[in-house]
Design a protein around this motif. Structure first.
Motif, short mmCIF file in Angstrom:
data_model
loop_
_atom_site.label_atom_id
_atom_site.label_comp_id
_atom_site.label_asym_id
_atom_site.label_seq_id
_atom_site.Cartn_x
_atom_site.Cartn_y
_atom_site.Cartn_z
N ALA A 1 0.82 -1.22 0.00
CA ALA A 1 0.00 0.00 0.00
C ALA A 1 0.85 1.27 0.00
N LYS A 2 2.16 1.11 0.20
CA LYS A 2 3.09 2.25 0.33
C LYS A 2 2.59 3.24 1.39
N THR A 3 2.43 2.71 2.60
CA THR A 3 1.99 3.54 3.72
C THR A 3 2.87 3.30 4.94
N ILE A 4 2.99 4.34 5.77
CA ILE A 4 3.59 4.22 7.09
C ILE A 4 2.43 4.02 8.05
N ASN A 5 2.53 3.02 8.91
CA ASN A 5 1.44 2.67 9.82
C ASN A 5 1.88 2.75 11.27
N GLN A 6 0.95 3.15 12.11
CA GLN A 6 1.18 3.18 13.55
C GLN A 6 -0.09 2.69 14.23
N LYS A 7 0.00 1.54 14.92
CA LYS A 7 -1.14 1.04 15.69
C LYS A 7 -1.22 1.83 16.98
N LEU A 8 -2.42 2.21 17.32
CA LEU A 8 -2.65 3.09 18.46
C LEU A 8 -3.65 2.44 19.39
N GLY A 9 -3.25 2.21 20.64
CA GLY A 9 -4.15 1.65 21.63
C GLY A 9 -4.82 2.76 22.42
N LEU A 10 -6.12 2.89 22.24
CA LEU A 10 -6.89 3.91 22.95
C LEU A 10 -7.72 3.25 24.03
N SER A 11 -8.31 4.05 24.89
CA SER A 11 -9.09 3.47 25.99
C SER A 11 -10.36 2.80 25.48
N SER A 12 -10.90 3.24 24.35
CA SER A 12 -12.15 2.68 23.86
C SER A 12 -11.97 1.68 22.72
N GLN A 13 -10.86 1.80 21.96
CA GLN A 13 -10.66 0.93 20.80
C GLN A 13 -9.21 0.97 20.36
N ASN A 14 -8.86 0.08 19.44
CA ASN A 14 -7.55 0.13 18.80
C ASN A 14 -7.74 0.74 17.42
N LYS A 15 -6.78 1.56 17.03
CA LYS A 15 -6.90 2.30 15.78
C LYS A 15 -5.54 2.28 15.09
N THR A 16 -5.53 2.29 13.76
CA THR A 16 -4.29 2.37 13.01
C THR A 16 -4.25 3.69 12.27
N ILE A 17 -3.20 4.45 12.50
CA ILE A 17 -2.98 5.72 11.82
C ILE A 17 -2.05 5.44 10.64
N THR A 18 -2.40 5.91 9.44
CA THR A 18 -1.59 5.67 8.26
C THR A 18 -1.33 6.97 7.51
N ALA A 19 -0.24 6.96 6.74
CA ALA A 19 0.08 8.08 5.85
C ALA A 19 0.79 7.51 4.63
N SER A 20 0.46 8.02 3.46
CA SER A 20 1.02 7.52 2.21
C SER A 20 2.40 8.11 1.95
N VAL A 21 3.27 7.28 1.39
CA VAL A 21 4.61 7.71 0.97
C VAL A 21 4.83 7.28 -0.47
N ASP A 22 5.77 7.93 -1.13
CA ASP A 22 6.02 7.66 -2.54
C ASP A 22 7.12 6.64 -2.79
N TYR A 23 7.82 6.22 -1.73
CA TYR A 23 8.99 5.37 -1.93
C TYR A 23 9.14 4.43 -0.75
N THR A 24 9.96 3.42 -0.91
CA THR A 24 10.21 2.44 0.14
C THR A 24 10.90 3.09 1.34
N VAL A 25 10.44 2.74 2.54
CA VAL A 25 10.97 3.31 3.78
C VAL A 25 11.52 2.20 4.66
N ASN A 26 12.67 2.47 5.28
CA ASN A 26 13.28 1.55 6.23
C ASN A 26 13.46 2.31 7.55
N PHE A 27 12.89 1.77 8.64
CA PHE A 27 13.00 2.42 9.95
C PHE A 27 14.17 1.84 10.73
N THR A 28 15.02 2.71 11.25
CA THR A 28 16.05 2.32 12.19
C THR A 28 15.51 2.70 13.56
#
Length: 144
Positions: free
Chosen positions: A87-114
């Protein structure tokens, strides 16, 4: 005369009972409201962090190999960033008090996290694309 004193004591007792009932009803409602407000704040801060990283990645990609960008980003909780290559997205799972949610944002290129698990707080974040290989992923490094 004694009846007036008894009536005052009954009114005071009735007032105390009403206050106890109101307190028992309003305290849980206030706690729910506070949790919902904290969830909105955490979601907003997380969306801002993910979107800032994605915007910087896209800017580095637009500038080509050798480009760098440094950001100061606030993490509202300990994060676990992931990259979805399909999907070419950066994702962050977020644990909230009422539910779990995933925050995403689109990127144009491959990303590697250190260090993709930065802790809560402010982080200097460096996004760079190495000059030696045009097919190398853009690297995102979190420091404290």
């Amino acid at each position: 005369m004694e009846n007036k004193g008894q009536v005052s004591a009954e009114y005071l007792l009735l007032l105390v009972v009403i206050l106890i009932i109101m307190g028992a009803v309003t305290v849980p409602m206030v706690a729910t409201s506070v949790n919902a407000t904290m969830d909105v704040s955490t979601s907003s801060d997380t969306k801002n962090a993910v979107q800032s990283i994605a915007n910087a990645v896209n800017l580095v990609y637009a500038n080509g190999p050798g480009a760098k960008r440094t950001l100061s980003i606030y993490m509202p909780q300990t994060m676990n960033f992931t990259y979805d290559g399909v999907a070419k997205t950066i994702n962050q799972k977020l644990g909230l008090s009422s539910q779990n949610k995933t925050i995403t944002a689109s990127v144009d290129y491959t990303v590697n996290f250190t260090n993709p698990n930065p802790s809560k707080g402010w982080h200097e974040t460096q996004i760079s694309w190495p000059t030696n290989a045009t097919n190398a992923p853009i690297t995102v490094v979190f420091t404290t």
